[in-house]
Write a protein that holds these residues in place. Structure first.
Motif, PDB file in Angstrom:
ATOM      1  N   GLU A   3      -8.472   1.708  -0.774  1.00 43.69           N
ATOM      2  CA  GLU A   3      -7.381   2.671  -0.829  1.00 43.69           C
ATOM      3  C   GLU A   3      -7.012   3.003  -2.274  1.00 43.69           C
ATOM      4  O   GLU A   3      -6.727   4.155  -2.604  1.00 43.69           O
ATOM      5  CB  GLU A   3      -6.138   2.148  -0.096  1.00 43.69           C
ATOM      6  N   VAL A   4      -7.041   2.002  -3.140  1.00 43.83           N
ATOM      7  CA  VAL A   4      -6.709   2.229  -4.548  1.00 43.83           C
ATOM      8  C   VAL A   4      -7.756   3.134  -5.185  1.00 43.83           C
ATOM      9  O   VAL A   4      -7.424   4.053  -5.940  1.00 43.83           O
ATOM     10  CB  VAL A   4      -6.578   0.894  -5.314  1.00 43.83           C
ATOM     11  N   HIS A   5      -9.011   2.909  -4.843  1.00 42.10           N
ATOM     12  CA  HIS A   5     -10.076   3.777  -5.369  1.00 42.10           C
ATOM     13  C   HIS A   5      -9.902   5.217  -4.882  1.00 42.10           C
ATOM     14  O   HIS A   5     -10.153   6.162  -5.628  1.00 42.10           O
ATOM     15  CB  HIS A   5     -11.454   3.243  -4.970  1.00 42.10           C
ATOM     16  N   GLU A   6      -9.455   5.383  -3.646  1.00 46.10           N
ATOM     17  CA  GLU A   6      -9.218   6.728  -3.120  1.00 46.10           C
ATOM     18  C   GLU A   6      -8.056   7.398  -3.856  1.00 46.10           C
ATOM     19  O   GLU A   6      -8.113   8.596  -4.155  1.00 46.10           O
ATOM     20  CB  GLU A   6      -8.927   6.661  -1.624  1.00 46.10           C
ATOM     21  N   ILE A   7      -7.024   6.630  -4.167  1.00 47.11           N
ATOM     22  CA  ILE A   7      -5.890   7.174  -4.918  1.00 47.11           C
ATOM     23  C   ILE A   7      -6.339   7.579  -6.318  1.00 47.11           C
ATOM     24  O   ILE A   7      -5.953   8.637  -6.821  1.00 47.11           O
ATOM     25  CB  ILE A   7      -4.727   6.159  -4.977  1.00 47.11           C
ATOM     26  N   VAL A   8      -7.162   6.752  -6.941  1.00 45.17           N
ATOM     27  CA  VAL A   8      -7.681   7.071  -8.276  1.00 45.17           C
ATOM     28  C   VAL A   8      -8.475   8.373  -8.231  1.00 45.17           C
ATOM     29  O   VAL A   8      -8.311   9.241  -9.100  1.00 45.17           O
ATOM     30  CB  VAL A   8      -8.542   5.912  -8.830  1.00 45.17           C
ATOM     31  N   ALA A   9      -9.315   8.531  -7.232  1.00 46.83           N
ATOM     32  CA  ALA A   9     -10.106   9.761  -7.107  1.00 46.83           C
ATOM     33  C   ALA A   9      -9.194  10.970  -6.925  1.00 46.83           C
ATOM     34  O   ALA A   9      -9.384  12.011  -7.569  1.00 46.83           O
ATOM     35  CB  ALA A   9     -11.073   9.648  -5.936  1.00 46.83           C
ATOM     36  N   PHE A  10      -8.182  10.832  -6.077  1.00 47.72           N
ATOM     37  CA  PHE A  10      -7.240  11.924  -5.830  1.00 47.72           C
ATOM     38  C   PHE A  10      -6.485  12.292  -7.104  1.00 47.72           C
ATOM     39  O   PHE A  10      -6.350  13.474  -7.454  1.00 47.72           O
ATOM     40  CB  PHE A  10      -6.270  11.517  -4.720  1.00 47.72           C
ATOM     41  N   LYS A  11      -5.997  11.283  -7.816  1.00 42.83           N
ATOM     42  CA  LYS A  11      -5.244  11.523  -9.048  1.00 42.83           C
ATOM     43  C   LYS A  11      -6.132  12.156 -10.126  1.00 42.83           C
ATOM     44  O   LYS A  11      -5.674  12.990 -10.894  1.00 42.83           O
ATOM     45  CB  LYS A  11      -4.649  10.213  -9.579  1.00 42.83           C
ATOM     46  N   THR A  12      -7.394  11.741 -10.171  1.00 42.39           N
ATOM     47  CA  THR A  12      -8.314  12.293 -11.156  1.00 42.39           C
ATOM     48  C   THR A  12      -8.550  13.777 -10.905  1.00 42.39           C
ATOM     49  O   THR A  12      -8.562  14.586 -11.846  1.00 42.39           O
ATOM     50  CB  THR A  12      -9.650  11.526 -11.141  1.00 42.39           C
ATOM     51  N   GLY A  14      -6.477  15.804  -9.383  1.00 41.71           N
ATOM     52  CA  GLY A  14      -5.229  16.482  -9.727  1.00 41.71           C
ATOM     53  C   GLY A  14      -5.068  16.657 -11.226  1.00 41.71           C
ATOM     54  O   GLY A  14      -4.634  17.713 -11.707  1.00 41.71           O
ATOM     55  N   LEU A  15      -5.416  15.625 -11.982  1.00 42.98           N
ATOM     56  CA  LEU A  15      -5.327  15.696 -13.443  1.00 42.98           C
ATOM     57  C   LEU A  15      -6.270  16.761 -13.986  1.00 42.98           C
ATOM     58  O   LEU A  15      -5.885  17.568 -14.835  1.00 42.98           O
ATOM     59  CB  LEU A  15      -5.649  14.331 -14.054  1.00 42.98           C
ATOM     60  N   THR A  16      -7.487  16.781 -13.472  1.00 46.20           N
ATOM     61  CA  THR A  16      -8.464  17.786 -13.904  1.00 46.20           C
ATOM     62  C   THR A  16      -7.964  19.194 -13.611  1.00 46.20           C
ATOM     63  O   THR A  16      -8.058  20.096 -14.450  1.00 46.20           O
ATOM     64  CB  THR A  16      -9.816  17.546 -13.201  1.00 46.20           C
ATOM     65  N   LYS A  17      -7.391  19.370 -12.433  1.00 46.14           N
ATOM     66  CA  LYS A  17      -6.883  20.692 -12.049  1.00 46.14           C
ATOM     67  C   LYS A  17      -5.726  21.117 -12.953  1.00 46.14           C
ATOM     68  O   LYS A  17      -5.682  22.259 -13.420  1.00 46.14           O
ATOM     69  CB  LYS A  17      -6.434  20.657 -10.589  1.00 46.14           C
ATOM     70  N   SER A  18      -4.795  20.211 -13.215  1.00 45.22           N
ATOM     71  CA  SER A  18      -3.653  20.545 -14.071  1.00 45.22           C
ATOM     72  C   SER A  18      -4.102  20.898 -15.483  1.00 45.22           C
ATOM     73  O   SER A  18      -3.612  21.857 -16.080  1.00 45.22           O
ATOM     74  CB  SER A  18      -2.665  19.374 -14.132  1.00 45.22           C
ATOM     75  N   LYS A  19      -5.034  20.116 -16.023  1.00 47.38           N
ATOM     76  CA  LYS A  19      -5.531  20.384 -17.379  1.00 47.38           C
ATOM     77  C   LYS A  19      -6.263  21.725 -17.436  1.00 47.38           C
ATOM     78  O   LYS A  19      -6.106  22.485 -18.388  1.00 47.38           O
ATOM     79  CB  LYS A  19      -6.465  19.260 -17.830  1.00 47.38           C
ATOM     80  N   THR A  20      -7.060  22.017 -16.422  1.00 44.33           N
ATOM     81  CA  THR A  20      -7.801  23.275 -16.384  1.00 44.33           C
ATOM     82  C   THR A  20      -6.856  24.463 -16.259  1.00 44.33           C
ATOM     83  O   THR A  20      -7.016  25.477 -16.952  1.00 44.33           O
ATOM     84  CB  THR A  20      -8.797  23.267 -15.209  1.00 44.33           C
ATOM     85  N   MET A  21      -5.875  24.339 -15.393  1.00 44.77           N
ATOM     86  CA  MET A  21      -4.936  25.444 -15.162  1.00 44.77           C
ATOM     87  C   MET A  21      -4.074  25.735 -16.394  1.00 44.77           C
ATOM     88  O   MET A  21      -3.678  26.871 -16.611  1.00 44.77           O
ATOM     89  CB  MET A  21      -4.041  25.139 -13.959  1.00 44.77           C
ATOM     90  N   GLN A  22      -3.794  24.708 -17.204  1.00 49.59           N
ATOM     91  CA  GLN A  22      -2.987  24.923 -18.406  1.00 49.59           C
ATOM     92  C   GLN A  22      -3.598  25.986 -19.311  1.00 49.59           C
ATOM     93  O   GLN A  22      -2.882  26.781 -19.918  1.00 49.59           O
ATOM     94  CB  GLN A  22      -2.851  23.621 -19.202  1.00 49.59           C
TER      95      GLN A  22
END
Length: 66
Positions: A3-12, A14-22
């Motif tokens: 579950e922690v690995h799945e959360i890490v993948a999800f957060k990663t 999201g981070l990529t999307k936020s950085k790209t959209m900026q």
């Protein structure tokens, strides 16, 4: 642990999307929201990495005591 690995993948993602959209956003308020989201996601990923490291060390200690 999975579950922690799945959360890490999800957060990663999201981070990529936020950085790209900026780079694409022109609205200053939206850009600020994306920057805050990226900073928070980075913090969360750092904390999750620490949690995984601690967990893996505990498992290794348990295996050594067997």
């Amino acid at each position: 642990m999975l579950e922690v690995h799945e959360i890490v993948a999800f957060k990663t993602v999201g981070l990529t999307k936020s950085k790209t959209m900026q780079a694409l956003v022109t609205d200053p308020e939206l850009k600020l929201i994306l920057q805050q989201d990226a900073a928070m996601s980075s913090k969360h990923l750092y904390e999750l990495r620490a949690l995984l490291t601690e967990s893996q060390a505990a498992v290794q200690d348990m295996n050594l005591s067997l």
